[in-house]
Design an enzyme around this catalytic site. Sequence first.
Site, PDB file in Angstrom:
ATOM      1  CB  SER A 137      -4.711  -1.616  -4.900  1.00  0.00           C
ATOM      2  OG  SER A 137      -5.559  -1.698  -6.298  1.00  0.00           O
ATOM      3  CE1 TYR A 150      -3.272  -6.630  -6.556  1.00  0.00           C
ATOM      4  CE2 TYR A 150      -5.288  -5.112  -6.892  1.00  0.00           C
ATOM      5  CZ  TYR A 150      -3.961  -5.306  -6.683  1.00  0.00           C
ATOM      6  OH  TYR A 150      -2.996  -4.106  -6.806  1.00  0.00           O
TER       7      TYR A 150
END
Length: 254
Positions: A137, A150
């Site tokens: 990401s 995350y």
Amino acid sequence: MTSRPVALVTGAAKGIGLAISRRLAADGFAVALSDIDIREAEARAVELPDAVSLEHDVRNPGHARRVVEETLTRYGRIDVLVNNAGTNIHSHPTAEITDEDLDFVLDINLKGTFYSTRAVIPTMQAQKAGRIINMSSVLGLKPAPYVAPYVASKFAVTGLTQSLAAELAKDGITVNSVHPGIVATELHDRVTEGLSRLRGVSLDAATDYFEKEIPLGRYQTVDDVAALVAFLASDAAKDITGSSFKIDGGMGVA
């Protein structure tokens, strides 16, 4: 067995994973769609010219070994592994994040990537060729608040990618990571809902906030991400390994 190159895509039943599976199929790959939602994976696999669906909870190392074995039984080889399966929780202050939240995210995003990769390495080593593409990401390169598990998991995937690239280059295996920005998927919807709750604003206002964070002024699409993965799976990327590819509309430099 097949004369096509073979790709195994995790989390392939919907969203980015499905777009990747469709793009690779269009590029001539036979595709093994693995997903915990086997019914959805089955429905999507029949839409592709040469595909199989495999039930796969990436948190389970035994599932990873079985999925690799079943792909090899069907096709005889695995040329590309796309570690796409991932998750997130709603945005929370770190002090409110539970042990269960942390384990849930790390088990899928980090351990899931590790288990699937570990299972496929012997096959690719025997072939003296292979591509491993890990979905990280933009938050695996540039952190953000309120999503600590995350961010930690995606930074870990970035580091895992680089370690594997150094280890496996001698075997003709490339390992790279893809770093999407904001893509309109169910996963991002959770983050938007969390931001809305944290800031006491509407979902529309939360969406506007994220759009303003993107220099190009637009979300990326699942097909944008799939095109980048297809490039890394192609012959054009044969000499690229250990690299991190952002597809984020400029978020990573803003």
